[in-house]
Design a protein around this motif. Structure first.
Motif, PDB file in Angstrom:
ATOM      1  N   ALA A   1       2.924  -7.481   2.269  1.00  0.00           N
ATOM      2  CA  ALA A   1       3.944  -6.747   2.131  1.00  0.00           C
ATOM      3  C   ALA A   1       3.756  -5.269   2.452  1.00  0.00           C
ATOM      4  N   CYS A   2       4.802  -4.551   2.950  1.00  0.00           N
ATOM      5  CA  CYS A   2       4.759  -3.100   3.140  1.00  0.00           C
ATOM      6  C   CYS A   2       6.202  -2.422   2.890  1.00  0.00           C
ATOM      7  N   ILE A   3       6.250  -1.095   2.972  1.00  0.00           N
ATOM      8  CA  ILE A   3       7.024  -0.266   2.418  1.00  0.00           C
ATOM      9  C   ILE A   3       7.940   0.763   3.395  1.00  0.00           C
ATOM     10  N   HIS A   4       7.162   0.638   4.871  1.00  0.00           N
ATOM     11  CA  HIS A   4       7.495   1.567   5.971  1.00  0.00           C
ATOM     12  C   HIS A   4       7.284   0.930   7.117  1.00  0.00           C
ATOM     13  N   PRO A   5       8.115   1.064   7.861  1.00  0.00           N
ATOM     14  CA  PRO A   5       7.784   0.347   9.292  1.00  0.00           C
ATOM     15  C   PRO A   5       6.707   0.932  10.065  1.00  0.00           C
ATOM     16  N   SER A   6       6.215   2.138   9.711  1.00  0.00           N
ATOM     17  CA  SER A   6       4.834   2.696  10.458  1.00  0.00           C
ATOM     18  C   SER A   6       3.715   1.635   9.857  1.00  0.00           C
TER      19      SER A   6
ATOM     20  N   TYR B   1       0.764  -1.081  -0.022  1.00  0.00           N
ATOM     21  CA  TYR B   1       0.107   0.077  -0.019  1.00  0.00           C
ATOM     22  C   TYR B   1       1.081   1.257  -0.144  1.00  0.00           C
ATOM     23  N   VAL B   2       0.957   1.800  -1.092  1.00  0.00           N
ATOM     24  CA  VAL B   2       1.940   2.910  -1.173  1.00  0.00           C
ATOM     25  C   VAL B   2       1.779   4.380  -0.665  1.00  0.00           C
ATOM     26  N   ASN B   3       0.346   4.650  -0.087  1.00  0.00           N
ATOM     27  CA  ASN B   3       0.023   5.701   0.692  1.00  0.00           C
ATOM     28  C   ASN B   3       0.523   5.700   1.894  1.00  0.00           C
ATOM     29  N   ILE B   4       1.736   6.189   2.105  1.00  0.00           N
ATOM     30  CA  ILE B   4       2.460   5.406   3.601  1.00  0.00           C
ATOM     31  C   ILE B   4       1.323   6.362   4.581  1.00  0.00           C
ATOM     32  N   PRO B   5       1.131   7.593   4.650  1.00  0.00           N
ATOM     33  CA  PRO B   5       0.392   8.291   5.811  1.00  0.00           C
ATOM     34  C   PRO B   5      -1.183   7.748   5.941  1.00  0.00           C
ATOM     35  N   ASP B   6      -1.719   7.130   5.010  1.00  0.00           N
ATOM     36  CA  ASP B   6      -2.911   6.743   4.833  1.00  0.00           C
ATOM     37  C   ASP B   6      -3.257   5.137   5.775  1.00  0.00           C
TER      38      ASP B   6
END
Length: 271
Positions: A207-212, A182-187
């Motif tokens: 899978a994800c792209i940011h620890p948050s 999911y590329v919209n990290i803040p959402d």
């Protein structure tokens, strides 16, 4: 289903950023060290050197290698043979022939091109493939499109079709399926909704792209106390019945019991 399981939250980390390796591994259920899209062409050699020089736990590490048709692929495999990593993600997998040069590795075949999605069943049938994953952005790019999602954040029909195709191909072959990033990290709310859908649909991991993003995925895969207790009560009641029965006002048959069993497996896996 294969017993391969590293999830539910798999976190990508650029392989040319070794200072991030340990943090990514600590924050996730498994880390994907990325030698492909996350690394600029001029940095790929350094990324391979970093991969060798900064070892992580191989049981919780996946290495994404470059597509089989590229020169970088052979160099990636050469570097991997100098490590203890034996689970790889093959970028832009497009058919069984892409797997024939890979021996001694468990492979997550990443279906992220039109050809790759159409060949998902063939890829899932390869003996060294343990899971399929799909990718939305590369897929739409391979079609000549510009965006996998609509303005409201939902997937376009072609992306939803690809997602379903890969999930069905994996399940038909008894392999695991990994949902796309999911590329919209803040959402995080949007991610949570998508992760809950992944659970309900049958994806084993996301899978994800940011620890948050990790905790939102874990929370989606973690049954609530009420869901876990309901599953336990239902399976206990099933011991007194030989076929279809009613439980708390609902009809229960074989598929419903398997849903309950899966709930308990997810609960046990996240303890």
């Amino acid at each position: 289903m294969t017993d391969f399981a590293m999830g539910p939250a798999l976190l990508f980390c650029p392989a040319d950023r070794p200072e991030r390796y340990a943090k990514a591994a600590d924050r996730s259920d498994a880390v994907i060290l990325d030698l492909e899209d996350a690394v600029a062409p001029e940095n790929k050699a350094a990324a391979r050197e970093a991969l060798i020089a900064n070892p992580l736990d191989p049981a919780r590490t996946i290495v994404r290698v470059n597509p089989a048709q590229t020169h970088d692929f052979a160099q990636d495999l050469q570097a991997l043979h100098e490590t203890n990593y034996r689970t790889i993600m093959l970028a832009k997998a497009e058919g069984g022939e892409d797997l024939w040069a890979i021996s001694g590795f468990r492979v997550i075949a990443l279906c992220e091109t039109a050809r790759g999605v159409l060949k998902a069943s063939e890829l899932a049938g390869e003996p060294n493939v343990v899971a399929l994953m799909w990718g939305a952005e590369d897929l739409v790019a391979s079609l000549g499109g510009t965006a996998s999602r609509k303005d409201d954040g939902g997937y376009r029909d072609i992306a939803r079709h690809a997602r379903s195709t890969v999930l069905l191909a994996a399940a038909a072959a008894g392999k695991q399926a990994v949902d796309a990033v999911y590329v919209n990290i803040p959402d995080l709310d949007g991610l949570a909704d998508e992760a809950r859908d992944a659970v309900a649909s049958g994806f084993s991991m996301k899978a994800c792209i940011h620890p948050s993003q990790v905790e939102a995925i874990r929370a989606a895969y973690r049954p609530s106390a009420e869901e876990e207790q309901f599953a336990r009560d239902l399976l206990a009641e099933a011991q007194h019945h030989g076929g279809v029965f009613t439980f708390r006002g609902k009809m229960v048959d074989g598929p419903i019991l398997r849903h309950a069993e899966q709930t308990l497996r997810r609960a046990a896996h996240q303890r």
